[in-house]
Motif scaffolding. Structure first.
Motif, mmCIF file in Angstrom:
data_model
loop_
_atom_site.group_PDB
_atom_site.id
_atom_site.type_symbol
_atom_site.label_atom_id
_atom_site.label_comp_id
_atom_site.label_asym_id
_atom_site.label_seq_id
_atom_site.Cartn_x
_atom_site.Cartn_y
_atom_site.Cartn_z
ATOM 1 N N GLU A 130 0.844 -1.197 0.000
ATOM 2 C CA GLU A 130 0.000 0.000 0.000
ATOM 3 C C GLU A 130 0.877 1.243 0.000
ATOM 4 N N TYR A 134 -4.947 3.127 2.002
ATOM 5 C CA TYR A 134 -5.111 2.271 3.165
ATOM 6 C C TYR A 134 -5.407 0.838 2.748
ATOM 7 N N ASP A 136 -7.353 -2.521 2.650
ATOM 8 C CA ASP A 136 -8.790 -2.804 2.683
ATOM 9 C C ASP A 136 -9.039 -4.160 3.341
ATOM 10 N N THR A 138 -11.953 -5.122 4.580
ATOM 11 C CA THR A 138 -13.321 -5.575 4.294
ATOM 12 C C THR A 138 -13.361 -6.620 3.192
ATOM 13 N N LYS A 139 -12.564 -6.443 2.147
ATOM 14 C CA LYS A 139 -12.623 -7.405 1.039
ATOM 15 C C LYS A 139 -12.149 -8.782 1.475
#
Length: 218
Positions: A130, A134, A136, A138-139
């Protein structure tokens, strides 16, 4: 100039990525900067490779194939990816069996997918570097939930839920999957790689029964 097997391996690697002189020396010249610089210069002069000055390090960044010049912001991210690959490859006890740059599968888009062997056991690593955004989480929560629902769909790529290597100095958002089933799979590596050995410690956790190797049955 006579093309060697190593030259072809360098060209193949750089057809999928961009890398600095120092990274290529680590990967293909046993860390010898002098030997690497000399050979890379010849490959460039004979039109086997292309190069430009990397904005961040001021080293030469090399690539091969028909790709055109790349923007500095994109190049910095690509160089971070190959440097991470090199750092993992140098970890004691870890053997890279195969890898793919820019791997995508359903909602997962990772910079590298790696199959590695460590202490006689095979692991899949998904690496994300990254550079400017930021991580991720959630994925990966969504990916985990779908994996539990239908693991057979994922078996060609993931015999078990992968370990996730997040190279970032930014705070990683917490996972919402209970019992740390995703959080325990994420290794946060600093951008200066001072804690790169955390990857080995993470994989060692599987042998100490600290981490679940497979997805729990419903």
């Amino acid at each position: 100039m006579r093309e060697t097997k190593r030259d072809m391996e360098i060209k193949e690697f750089l057809s999928k990525s961009y890398a600095t002189t120092s990274v290529l020396c680590d990967l293909f010249f046993n860390g010898s900067l002098r030997a690497g610089q000399s050979r890379l210069q010849k490959l460039y002069e004979n039109d086997y490779l292309m190069r430009k000055r990397a904005f961040v390090s001021q080293e030469f960044a090399y690539w091969s194939g028909s790709r055109r010049n790349i923007k500095s912001s994109h190049l910095a991210h690509r160089l971070m990816i190959t440097e991470t690959f090199s750092k993992i490859k140098q970890l004691e006890g870890i053997d890279i069996l195969n890898y793919d740059f820019e791997f995508s599968f359903h909602e997962i888009v990772a910079d590298i997918r790696m199959e590695v062997m460590y202490c006689g056991k095979k692991f899949v690593l998904l690496v994300e570097c990254e550079y400017s955004k930021y991580f991720d989480t959630t994925k990966y929560d969504n990916f985990y939930n779908k994996y539990v629902e239908n693991p057979s769909e994922y078996y060609p790529y993931f015999m078990r839920y992968p370990s996730i290597i997040a190279v970032t100095d930014r705070t990683i958002p917490p996972s919402k999957v209970p019992d740390n089933r995703v959080s325990n799979r994420i290794v946060n590596v600093h951008e200066n790689y001072d804690n790169i050995n955390d990857i080995r410690q993470h994989l060692s956790g599987f042998f100490k029964n600290q981490l679940s190797v497979s997805v729990p049955k419903k």
